[in-house]
Design an enzyme around this catalytic site. Structure first.
Site, mmCIF file in Angstrom:
data_model
loop_
_atom_site.group_PDB
_atom_site.id
_atom_site.type_symbol
_atom_site.label_atom_id
_atom_site.label_comp_id
_atom_site.label_asym_id
_atom_site.label_seq_id
_atom_site.Cartn_x
_atom_site.Cartn_y
_atom_site.Cartn_z
ATOM 1 N N CYS A 86 0.830 -1.201 0.000
ATOM 2 C CA CYS A 86 0.000 0.000 0.000
ATOM 3 C C CYS A 86 0.870 1.258 0.000
ATOM 4 C CB CYS A 86 -0.983 -0.044 1.174
ATOM 5 S SG CYS A 86 -2.394 1.057 0.928
ATOM 6 N N HIS A 203 -3.089 -5.683 1.188
ATOM 7 C CA HIS A 203 -2.569 -5.749 2.560
ATOM 8 C C HIS A 203 -2.439 -7.195 3.035
ATOM 9 C CE1 HIS A 203 -2.749 -1.485 3.907
ATOM 10 N NE2 HIS A 203 -3.657 -1.392 2.951
ATOM 11 N N GLU A 205 -1.019 -8.273 5.652
ATOM 12 C CA GLU A 205 -1.129 -8.368 7.121
ATOM 13 C C GLU A 205 -2.586 -8.430 7.583
ATOM 14 O OE1 GLU A 205 -0.560 -5.688 5.493
ATOM 15 O OE2 GLU A 205 -1.631 -4.004 6.411
#
Lengths: 245, 120
Positions: A86, A203, A205
């Protein structure tokens, strides 16, 4: 294996990133403050998502000149693994570690949604164990993820097979409808020519815990851990982790 | 002090959805002649430099290093050549204002002013 997670003022995914990594066996994650030049022995540096310096001027434009980035550029030049997600992808482009730029989404919307993407390189240090052609599902959350590059750069990216992830639908079809932001060639993630620097808008994570709806992000972290130390480009090693020309 | 005015605009090949949206809005407001709108950034920079040439060279470097991303943006700028004259004018005006305001407290300034007029 030690992951250094860079924190700029305005970064917001650093804690999620460290939390996700804490669930990966053999991974240790430490924060790296943007004013520090010492990467503290990190084997892989992560530039997480957020709004570094408030996205002032351009996304990633100010972060690119922070002291830690000088060390990250040097680390990458030595073959060290760098993953930007990102805002991290935006910083990597601004820093010149990856070609092209990320501009305002073509639809002018901030897109926060689950997104399918097809992995086109199962042989990078970030994707070992993911099959080429495999469809992954990860959250995206950005207003400026529209990847652009001049035609020469784009054709070089394609020729060198540097496009690692492309937006697609759940069946793996890559078309304009599956493109959430207008990115050229549906690009969601690319590596540099050497293959040791990956930038991606999604993303990982945020999908490293089954309770949060997906585990595809975990596969990336596990891939990095599986990469043999020699191919992680430890200082002085000239071995290219990815066989691109 | 000089003033530099910098314009950063998206390169012609870069799609500018903001500009396209504003163009549509203008058309729908009745400005039928509007064919294209491109949205960029305008920066005003106050800087010290010993010459116009030095100021221009510095601003050029600022644009290349930070203010514009040349993958997606073009830049152009001008450095106000009249800035120094303006500055001098302002300084005189400021001194005069200070002299007026401090006429009763500042014997030196008051003396100077009188001396000046006496000599004239």
């Amino acid at each position: 294996m030690r992951f250094g997670v860079v924190v700029f003022p305005g970064t917001w995914s650093d804690r999620d990133m460290r939390l996700a990594l804490s669930g990966v066996e053999g991974a240790e994650a430490i924060p790296l403050w943007h004013k520090e030049r010492d990467l503290q022995g990190a084997d892989c540096v992560i530039l997480p998502g957020g709004f570094s310096y408030g996205d002032y001027l351009r996304t990633g434009a100010i972060a690119r000149f922070s002291p830690v980035l000088e060390s990250v550029v040097e680390f990458a030049a030595q073959g060290g693994l760098v993953l930007g997600s990102c805002n991290g992808f935006q910083v990597l482009c601004e820093a010149g570690l990856l070609p092209g730029a990320l501009v305002r989404n073509a639809n002018l919307e901030f897109r926060c949604q689950w997104q399918h993407m097809v992995c086109e390189r199962g042989d990078t240090p970030f994707t070992h164990g993911i099959h080429t052609g495999q469809v992954l599902r990860m959250p995206i959350s950005h207003g400026e993820g529209n990847y652009v590059a001049d035609p020469a750069t784009l054709s070089r990216l394609e020729q060198n097979r540097q496009v690692v992830f492309r937006y697609c639908d759940s069946g793996g079809l890559v078309d304009a409808e599956a493109n959430p932001n207008g990115s050229q060639h549906n690009i969601a993630g690319i590596v540099n020519e050497r293959g040791n620097v990956l930038g991606m808008m999604p993303h990982p994570e945020r999908c490293a815990d089954a309770d949060l709806g997906g585990l595809d992000g975990l596969r990336l972290f596990e891939a990095i851990l599986r990469t043999p130390a020699g191919a992680r480009g430890a200082a002085g090693s000239s071995a290219a982790p990815l066989g691109v020309a | 002090m000089r003033t530099a005015r910098v314009l950063v605009t998206p390169k012609p090949v870069i799609n500018d959805p903001q500009g396209a949206t504003v163009k549509q809005a203008l058309n729908s407001l009745g400005f039928a002649g509007v064919e294209e709108v491109r949205i960029g950034k305008y920066l005003e920079i106050q800087l010290q430099a010993s010459s116009d040439a030095e100021a221009r060279s510095e601003v050029e470097q600022m644009c290349r290093k930070l203010l514009a991303n040349r993958v997606i943006e073009d830049f152009r700028f001008d450095v106000d050549p009249a800035a120094e004259a303006d500055d001098a004018g302002e300084a005189v005006a400021d001194a005069a204002a200070a002299g007026d305001a401090n006429a009763d407290k500042g014997p030196k300034a008051a003396k100077g002013a009188r001396g000046g007029s006496g000599e004239g």
